[in-house]
Write an enzyme that holds these catalytic residues in place. Structure first.
Site, short mmCIF file in Angstrom:
data_model
loop_
_atom_site.label_atom_id
_atom_site.label_comp_id
_atom_site.label_asym_id
_atom_site.label_seq_id
_atom_site.Cartn_x
_atom_site.Cartn_y
_atom_site.Cartn_z
N ASP A 32 0.84 -1.20 0.00
CA ASP A 32 0.00 0.00 0.00
C ASP A 32 0.88 1.25 0.00
OD1 ASP A 32 -2.46 -1.66 0.53
OD2 ASP A 32 -1.26 -2.13 2.30
N HIS A 72 -4.75 -3.44 6.19
CA HIS A 72 -4.52 -3.70 4.76
C HIS A 72 -5.87 -4.08 4.14
CE1 HIS A 72 -2.96 -4.98 0.96
NE2 HIS A 72 -3.51 -6.17 1.12
P1 NAD Z 1 -2.01 -18.33 -4.53
O1 NAD Z 1 -3.37 -18.93 -4.39
O2 NAD Z 1 -1.35 -18.28 -5.84
O3 NAD Z 1 -1.01 -19.06 -3.54
C1 NAD Z 1 -1.34 -19.37 -2.22
C2 NAD Z 1 -0.65 -20.67 -1.89
O4 NAD Z 1 -0.82 -20.90 -0.50
C3 NAD Z 1 -1.22 -21.87 -2.62
O5 NAD Z 1 -0.17 -22.54 -3.31
C4 NAD Z 1 -1.80 -22.74 -1.50
O6 NAD Z 1 -1.64 -24.12 -1.75
C5 NAD Z 1 -0.95 -22.29 -0.32
N1 NAD Z 1 -1.52 -22.53 1.00
C6 NAD Z 1 -2.83 -22.47 1.36
N2 NAD Z 1 -2.96 -22.81 2.65
C7 NAD Z 1 -1.72 -23.06 3.11
C8 NAD Z 1 -1.20 -23.48 4.37
N3 NAD Z 1 -2.01 -23.72 5.39
N4 NAD Z 1 0.12 -23.66 4.48
C9 NAD Z 1 0.95 -23.46 3.44
N5 NAD Z 1 0.52 -23.08 2.22
C10 NAD Z 1 -0.80 -22.89 2.07
O7 NAD Z 1 -2.15 -16.87 -3.88
P2 NAD Z 1 -1.10 -15.65 -3.99
O8 NAD Z 1 -1.46 -14.82 -5.17
O9 NAD Z 1 0.27 -16.17 -3.84
O10 NAD Z 1 -1.55 -14.80 -2.70
C11 NAD Z 1 -1.32 -15.32 -1.41
C12 NAD Z 1 -2.01 -14.46 -0.37
O11 NAD Z 1 -1.47 -13.14 -0.37
C13 NAD Z 1 -3.51 -14.26 -0.56
O12 NAD Z 1 -4.12 -14.34 0.72
C14 NAD Z 1 -3.64 -12.84 -1.08
O13 NAD Z 1 -4.90 -12.29 -0.78
C15 NAD Z 1 -2.54 -12.19 -0.29
N6 NAD Z 1 -2.05 -10.90 -0.78
C16 NAD Z 1 -1.68 -9.99 0.16
C17 NAD Z 1 -1.16 -8.77 -0.22
C18 NAD Z 1 -0.72 -7.76 0.80
O14 NAD Z 1 -0.28 -6.67 0.41
N7 NAD Z 1 -0.77 -8.02 2.11
C19 NAD Z 1 -1.05 -8.47 -1.58
C20 NAD Z 1 -1.41 -9.42 -2.52
C21 NAD Z 1 -1.92 -10.65 -2.11
C1 LMR Z 2 -3.79 -6.52 -2.72
O1 LMR Z 2 -3.71 -5.53 -1.97
O2 LMR Z 2 -3.40 -6.51 -3.89
C2 LMR Z 2 -4.40 -7.78 -2.20
O3 LMR Z 2 -4.45 -7.76 -0.80
C3 LMR Z 2 -5.75 -7.95 -2.80
C4 LMR Z 2 -6.41 -9.25 -2.49
O4 LMR Z 2 -7.60 -9.22 -2.12
O5 LMR Z 2 -5.77 -10.32 -2.59
#
Ligand code: NAD
Ligand code: LMR
Length: 342
Positions: free
Chosen positions: A162, A190
């Site tokens: 962010d 967030h």
């Molecule tokens: P993704 O679905 O591609 O990957 C997530 C992975 O986590 C999958 O491979 C899944 O098998 C694994 N997983 C699920 N439960 C698990 C567990 N208990 N232990 C270990 N692994 C586990 O998703 P992504 O695009 O990599 O995003 C991951 C997370 O990050 C999501 O929750 C998304 O919303 C979040 N995110 C946060 C931000 C931020 O700024 N904070 C930004 C973008 C995405």
């Molecule tokens: C982001 O800020 O891009 C993610 O947290 C959005 C989402 O919902 O995975």
């Protein structure tokens, strides 16, 4: 604070997923901990994700990173966090069709509670944790609650994405590179309630509010741009990326997580890193945020420890926005407490 030449153990959960794939190669190349710090990677996945993580491990081997001293893939949290120095908790349960918020919090409680307990049981004394998986602030709170022997201050959640988004938007509006912008703050959660605050920001030493007034025809024009364009654009950027890309942010999220850890451990700065940054960490009561809540603040890293920047003036506009996001965090905390997850 700098690591010695012993390999640093970095555990990435959800390592077989999108963000995991974008993280691994940058960490192994030295971009997170420094060009002279060897790393050992632990990739934690659920059984369905293990193959993807194993594939990434094969590719890491093929990339022949001199700093990479080993990669382990596991679906066992206890093994994954044994001796961990840096835990990047990326894997989370996404919201599925028909899932209510309480269902999402409960599903993630089932992940972050046991992972917190595994960190408590086996992590190194200097462990630092960053939660990326959403809802990141509350997931970090759950993990911390299950790790009573680890100082709560070691549990953080990612709001650097962010923060970086705010820099990007300001840079575009002021037609200036991000490298000259200092002291932007993300407050709160967030989520779409977060408050990106530029009231203390500077560009090349000049006050950003003054520059915005020049750019938008006066203080009212600047205020309008901030409340109608900048704040919602930054706060809802995650949704915008999902709409445009068809899936949530990956490379920018991984990049922000790298920035977060790099600045925390003091592994050198890059252009634009001077001044403070934004980190969601346990409140010490600063700025009226209830103690213990994992909320985003203006933060500096001093000798490897994160410190909330003190003494900033908070005007009425900022106060109301900070309070709104903090209220959401309180309601998330109360919901997981009611579910017995804290
Ligand atoms: P993704 O679905 O591609 O990957 C997530 C992975 O986590 C999958 O491979 C899944 O098998 C694994 N997983 C699920 N439960 C698990 C567990 N208990 N232990 C270990 N692994 C586990 O998703 P992504 O695009 O990599 O995003 C991951 C997370 O990050 C999501 O929750 C998304 O919303 C979040 N995110 C946060 C931000 C931020 O700024 N904070 C930004 C973008 C995405
Ligand atoms: C982001 O800020 O891009 C993610 O947290 C959005 C989402 O919902 O995975």
């Amino acid at each position: 604070m700098a690591y010695s030449q012993n390999p640093v153990t970095v555990t990435i959960t959800g390592a077989g997923g999108q963000i995991g794939y974008a993280l691994l190669f940058r960490i192994a190349s030295g971009q997170m901990l420094g060009a002279d710090v060897p790393v050992r990677l632990r990739l934690l996945e659920i059984p369905q994700g293990v193959k993807a993580a194993e594939g990434a491990a094969l590719e890491l081997q093929d990339a022949a990173f001199p700093l990479l001293h080993g990669v382990d893939v596991t679906d066992d949290a206890t093994a994954a966090f044994d001796g961990v120095n840096i835990a990047m908790l990326v894997g989370a349960r996404p919201r599925g069709p028909g899932m209510e918020r309480a269902d999402l919090l409960a599903a993630n409680g089932g992940i972050f509670g046991p992972q917190g307990a595994a960190i408590n049981a086996g992590a190194a004394d200097d462990v630092r944790v960053v939660v990326v998986g959403n809802p990141a602030n509350t997931n970090a709170l759950i993990a911390s609650a299950h790790a009573p022997d680890v100082p709560a201050a070691r549990f953080t959640a990612l709001t650097r994405l962010d923060h970086n988004r705010a820099l990007g938007q300001l840079s575009a509006a002021l037609d200036a590179p991000v490298g000259g912008i200092r002291n932007v703050t993300i407050w709160g959660n967030h989520s779409a309630t977060q408050y990106p605050d530029v009231s203390h920001a500077t560009l090349d030493g000049r006050a950003v509010p003054t520059l915005l007034a020049e750019r938008f025809g006066g203080a009212d024009g600047a205020a309008h741009w901030l409340s109608e364009q900048f704040i919602p654009r930054v706060a809802k950027r995650g949704a915008e990326i999902i709409e445009v890309r068809g899936s949530s942010s990956v490379a920018s999220a991984a990049s922000a997580a790298i920035d977060h850890v790099r600045d925390w451990v003091g592994a050198g700065s890059q252009p634009g890193d001077a001044g403070w940054t934004s980190v969601a960490l346990p409140s010490d009561g600063s700025y009226g945020v209830p103690e213990g809540l994992i909320s985003s603040f203006p933060v500096e890293s001093v000798d490897g420890q994160l410190r909330i920047v003190q003494g900033l003036s908070i005007d009425e506009f900022s106060r109301a926005r900070i309070d709104a996001s903090v209220a959401e965090l309180v309601s998330e905390r109360d919901a997981v407490r009611a579910l017995g997850l804290l």
